[in-house]
Design an enzyme around this catalytic site. Structure first.
Site, PDB file in Angstrom:
ATOM      1  N   TRP A 105      19.204 106.693  -5.326  1.00 26.28           N
ATOM      2  CA  TRP A 105      17.956 106.856  -5.490  1.00 26.28           C
ATOM      3  C   TRP A 105      17.086 105.495  -5.343  1.00 26.28           C
ATOM      4  CZ3 TRP A 105      14.939 103.767  -8.757  1.00 26.28           C
ATOM      5  CH2 TRP A 105      13.644 104.457  -9.204  1.00 26.28           C
ATOM      6  N   HIS A 106      17.954 104.194  -5.684  1.00 27.88           N
ATOM      7  CA  HIS A 106      17.488 103.076  -5.639  1.00 27.88           C
ATOM      8  C   HIS A 106      17.149 102.542  -3.884  1.00 27.88           C
ATOM      9  CE1 HIS A 106      18.564 102.621  -9.560  1.00 27.88           C
ATOM     10  NE2 HIS A 106      17.634 101.718  -9.827  1.00 27.88           N
ATOM     11  N   GLY A 107      17.724 103.305  -2.965  1.00 28.76           N
ATOM     12  CA  GLY A 107      17.753 102.941  -1.519  1.00 28.76           C
ATOM     13  C   GLY A 107      18.831 103.172  -0.855  1.00 28.76           C
ATOM     14  N   PHE A 144      11.425 100.785  -3.819  1.00 30.81           N
ATOM     15  CA  PHE A 144      12.205 101.841  -4.342  1.00 30.81           C
ATOM     16  C   PHE A 144      11.517 103.027  -4.604  1.00 30.81           C
ATOM     17  CE2 PHE A 144      15.292  98.436  -6.688  1.00 30.81           C
ATOM     18  CZ  PHE A 144      15.710  98.263  -5.461  1.00 30.81           C
TER      19      PHE A 144
END
Length: 479
Positions: free
Chosen positions: A326-328, A479
């Site tokens: 999810w963060h990248g 993000f």
């Protein structure tokens, strides 16, 4: 538009005054906040307004269709799946398609093939992971009949686009924030204004003084870790640990404080995570809105802890891996998620993942055992942040190996001033850990007197203005 920019310093007072003094009804307030929020978001790139508009329209329509009395179980499920596909598809297209395409290409090339997989090369819309998740949770909650679909488009549009939390959270639930937009916020109260300004000031200190000053040294050390010496490698890891905390929790404080100026209460997103006594407690206190989102919309639907230990371990690992992704679109984030899964799963196996549910109750310094547990947990989290910050998994592995494998005699010359601000932050947060925010009124001591609180706030304001580092974009904007 950044919270720590001149533009926002002009924008916020104007929006505040118009909201309270020119807009009389709840609907007019909401319509004005939509316009202000779209201006705020469009400050980065006006073209991206079309995307958030389409995501909002799709979620609004899906909610009404799912909640329709005439909808059959099959049509309700169809509309829910369609809504989820729209949000996930948007994320994949803008954030992950090129990453997966390039990764798959490398795998095929390693197998001796010569694939020609095209990439989209799209601009990553700021905050897309936040508002997509917020829209998705709304449709799911309507489907589960936890909430009723709203038929007020103004309230729904401002729910998705509300500028204080639009680009970096907290990821709000419709059950908390939509009712606040549906009612008429008739008057501004002095108490809420003071609370909001206190949170904004404290957030700016954490961002501008702690995080931005640390960022300069962190960038230098991570850019060339082989030549800075062992001590400075540890300093770099420590500074980034507090840079990301000051940056992200500072943003959340400013967002929550700004929202209170408009009569809106957002959920708490951080609860002193670096005083945690194990990894499970850390994750109950760090980015709370995302952690609870994955708990409610991924972990529990997968079976949670209801289907045996093996299934629980698998569900836990899945949540951490997805959280990392999810963060990248980078393998470092996946590795960071896997690292935390490896730290968390032993607690699940031992049945100790919920052993610390209350805040530390010690009035002074913590007892030795708790100090040791906090120190160990902090060290484990700090190592994880090296993985998160590194440019690649190889870079992270090399950095961590050099931290532990040998001692380099290079002197400690980097980061002395940021460490002083970090020390001040830690002392203040420990001493005020039972308050809603460090600047809030105390029931005892000097801080219960208004003159002392005003003086302390003025001192903190001047510290923030005088010792602010070079402005840096908020880390979680990407993000």
């Amino acid at each position: 538009m950044l919270f720590n920019s001149i533009e926002f310093l002009i924008f916020l007072p104007l929006v505040f005054l118009i909201h309270w003094f020119a807009c009389k009804s709840g609907r007019s307030k909401n319509l004005f906040l939509i316009a202000a929020s779209y201006l705020f978001y469009g400050w980065w790139n006006m073209k991206l307004l079309a995307l958030i508009f389409l995501v909002t329209i799709a979620a609004y329509g899906a909610g009404i269709a799912i909640d329709s009395p005439k909808a059959s179980p099959r049509s309700r499920k169809f509309m829910l799946v369609t809504s989820i596909i729209i949000n996930i598809g948007t994320l994949v297209a803008f954030k992950y398609f090129d990453f997966f395409a390039e990764s798959f290409t490398k795998v095929l090339q390693a197998a001796g093939l010569s694939p020609d997989i095209p990439t989209l090369n799209l601009i990553l819309p700021v905050g897309i992971s936040f508002y997509s998740f917020q829209a998705m949770s709304y449709a799911i909650d309507v489907y589960r009949r936890k909430i009723s679909a709203t038929h007020d488009p103004a309230a729904f549009f401002v729910f998705i686009s509300f500028f204080p939390q639009l680009v970096a959270g907290p990821i709000e639930r419709a059950s908390n924030i939509l009712p606040q937009f549906l009612r008429n916020r008739r008057r501004f109260t002095y108490k809420r204004g003071v609370e909001g300004m206190q949170l904004i000031l404290w957030g700016l200190f954490k961002k501008m003084v702690v995080a931005d000053n640390a960022a300069v040294i962190v960038n230098q050390i991570f850019a060339d870790p082989q030549d800075v010496g062992t001590i400075n490698l540890w300093i770099g890891a420590l500074l980034f640990t507090f840079q990301i905390y000051g940056d992200f929790s500072g943003y959340s404080d400013i967002a929550i404080g700004t929202s209170r100026l408009f009569g809106i209460d957002l959920m708490k997103n951080f609860s002193l995570p670096y005083f945690s006594r194990d990894i499970a407690e850390f994750w109950r206190k760090w980015h709370i809105s995302l952690t609870t989102w994955f708990r409610d919309y991924l972990y529990i639907p997968l079976g949670g802890n209801r289907k045996g230990k093996t299934r629980t371990i698998g569900n836990t690992a899945a949540v951490f891996l997805v959280s990392g992704l999810w963060h990248g679109a980078n393998f470092t984030y996946v590795a960071w998620g896997a690292y935390h899964a490896l730290l968390f799963i032993p607690l699940v196996i031992a049945g100790k993942s919920k052993r610390f549910t209350a805040p530390n109750s010690s009035k002074g310094l913590p007892p030795f055992r708790e100090s040791a547990l906090m120190g160990i947990t902090f060290l484990l989290v700090m190592i994880g942040w090296v993985i998160f910050r590194a440019e690649s998994v190889t870079h992270a592995a090399s950095y961590i190996a050099d931290m532990f494998s040998h001692y380099s005699p290079a002197p400690f010359v980097m980061g002395k001033q940021p460490l002083l601000w970090i020390a001040l932050l830690v002392v203040i947060e420990w001493g005020t850990r039972f308050k809603t925010n460090p600047l809030a009124r105390s029931s005892s001591g000097l801080w219960k007197y208004p003159a002392v609180r005003w003086a302390g706030s003025i001192v903190l304001f001047f510290i923030t203005m005088i010792f602010a580092g070079n402005p840096q974009e908020f880390i979680y904007f990407k993000f």
